[in-house]
Write an enzyme that holds these catalytic residues in place. Structure first.
Site, short mmCIF file in Angstrom:
data_model
loop_
_atom_site.label_atom_id
_atom_site.label_comp_id
_atom_site.label_asym_id
_atom_site.label_seq_id
_atom_site.Cartn_x
_atom_site.Cartn_y
_atom_site.Cartn_z
N LYS A 13 0.84 -1.21 0.00
CA LYS A 13 0.00 0.00 0.00
C LYS A 13 0.88 1.27 0.00
CE LYS A 13 -2.13 -0.98 3.90
NZ LYS A 13 -1.52 -2.24 4.31
N ARG A 88 -9.39 1.37 9.18
CA ARG A 88 -8.87 0.06 9.57
C ARG A 88 -9.99 -0.83 10.11
NH1 ARG A 88 -3.25 0.67 8.89
NH2 ARG A 88 -2.12 -0.91 10.03
N ARG A 127 11.77 -5.60 4.48
CA ARG A 127 11.62 -4.20 4.09
C ARG A 127 12.28 -3.24 5.09
NH1 ARG A 127 5.14 -3.00 4.82
NH2 ARG A 127 5.08 -3.10 7.09
N ARG A 161 11.38 -1.25 10.69
CA ARG A 161 10.32 -0.89 11.64
C ARG A 161 10.32 -1.86 12.80
NH1 ARG A 161 4.84 -0.01 8.26
NH2 ARG A 161 4.01 -0.90 10.17
N ARG A 172 -0.64 -8.45 13.70
CA ARG A 172 -1.18 -7.45 12.76
C ARG A 172 -2.03 -8.14 11.68
NH1 ARG A 172 4.19 -4.85 11.15
NH2 ARG A 172 3.02 -3.64 9.63
P1 AMP Z 1 0.87 0.74 9.18
O1 AMP Z 1 2.08 1.58 8.96
O2 AMP Z 1 -0.31 1.18 8.37
O3 AMP Z 1 1.17 -0.74 9.01
O4 AMP Z 1 0.44 0.93 10.70
C1 AMP Z 1 1.30 0.60 11.76
C2 AMP Z 1 0.52 0.54 13.06
O5 AMP Z 1 -0.04 1.83 13.34
C3 AMP Z 1 -0.67 -0.42 13.08
O6 AMP Z 1 -0.28 -1.75 13.37
C4 AMP Z 1 -1.53 0.20 14.18
O7 AMP Z 1 -1.02 -0.10 15.46
C5 AMP Z 1 -1.33 1.70 13.95
N1 AMP Z 1 -2.34 2.24 12.99
C6 AMP Z 1 -2.10 2.70 11.74
N2 AMP Z 1 -3.24 3.12 11.16
C7 AMP Z 1 -4.22 2.92 12.06
C8 AMP Z 1 -5.62 3.17 12.07
N3 AMP Z 1 -6.26 3.66 11.00
N4 AMP Z 1 -6.32 2.83 13.19
C9 AMP Z 1 -5.71 2.33 14.27
N5 AMP Z 1 -4.39 2.06 14.34
C10 AMP Z 1 -3.63 2.37 13.25
#
Ligand code: AMP
Length: 218
Positions: A13, A88, A127, A161, A172
């Site tokens: 994404k 989400r 990554r 990360r 996740r």
């Molecule tokens: P991502 O970079 O999108 O994989 O997000 C990393 C982490 O940030 C996720 O595992 C959640 O803990 C938090 N996070 C990101 N976007 C959201 C969202 N829309 N709602 C809740 N938690 C989020």
């Protein structure tokens, strides 16, 4: 143009959203990046987010919705934006619908990157990104031209990360299946869901996305 990217962690994404953002000059809004910036700054929100992200859980909806609301009101969103990581769950999607209705905005498409879950752990553990400019890399598919140096900004701060470890990734994925996957029927019903084979090469996925965007004439 207002777009949403959906797909499990590691589906690509962020990479595709970054490409679209550059091509169409619209804002890329990554809620994960927004939270990581809060963690970096040591803010109160950041302290809370750090624990939640390391556990692989979701940050509270009310705070997340508030952050998105403030973000899409910013000037750089005037000509459109790509949501990468939001919504989400169904409650966040409903809150977004309300925001769009209040601001008279129209959602153009929800792009779903479909991937083979068995291959995700591999993708994710390989990554890394530039801590300075956010450019993303992969040990297998997309190495920087010069080892250890960011192609885009020249920084040598290339980082993994902390939530990309095996246990957190499994959680996740579980959270994705349980809370995010219900968004597929939600947007299908609204007739704006476009599935894309995310297992193709990065360039091939970009081409498929372009075809979809042309087809829906934006
Ligand atoms: P991502 O970079 O999108 O994989 O997000 C990393 C982490 O940030 C996720 O595992 C959640 O803990 C938090 N996070 C990101 N976007 C959201 C969202 N829309 N709602 C809740 N938690 C989020």
């Amino acid at each position: 143009m207002k777009l949403i990217f959906l797909g499990p962690p590691g589906a690509g994404k962020g990479t595709q959203a970054q490409r679209l953002s550059e091509k169409y000059h619209i804002a890329q809004i990554s809620t994960g990046d927004m939270l990581r910036a809060e963690v970096q700054s040591g803010s109160e929100i950041g302290l809370k987010a750090k624990k939640i992200m390391e556990a692989g859980s979701l940050f509270p909806d009310d705070l997340m919705v508030k952050m998105i609301k403030q973000r899409i009101e910013k000037d750089d969103c005037k000509y459109g934006f790509i949501l990468d990581g939001f919504p989400r769950n169904v409650d966040q999607a409903k809150a977004l619908d309300q925001m769009f209705a209040e601001q008279h905005l129209k959602l153009d498409a929800v792009l779903l990157l479909e991937v083979d879950e068995k291959r995700l752990a591999d993708r994710i553990s390989n990554r890394f990104s530039c801590a300075k400019c956010g450019a993303s890399y992969n040990k297998q598919f997309k190495k920087p031209k010069k080892e250890g140096v960011c192609d885009v900004c020249g920084s040598t701060e290339l980082v993994f990360r902390s939530d990309d470890n095996k246990d957190t990734v499994l959680e996740r994925l579980r959270v994705y299946r349980e809370q995010t996957a219900p968004l597929l029927p939600y947007y299908k019903e609204k007739k704006c869901l476009y599935p894309i084979n995310g297992m193709k090469s990065v360039d091939a996925v970009t081409k498929d996305i372009d075809l979809i965007l042309k087809k829906i004439k934006m």
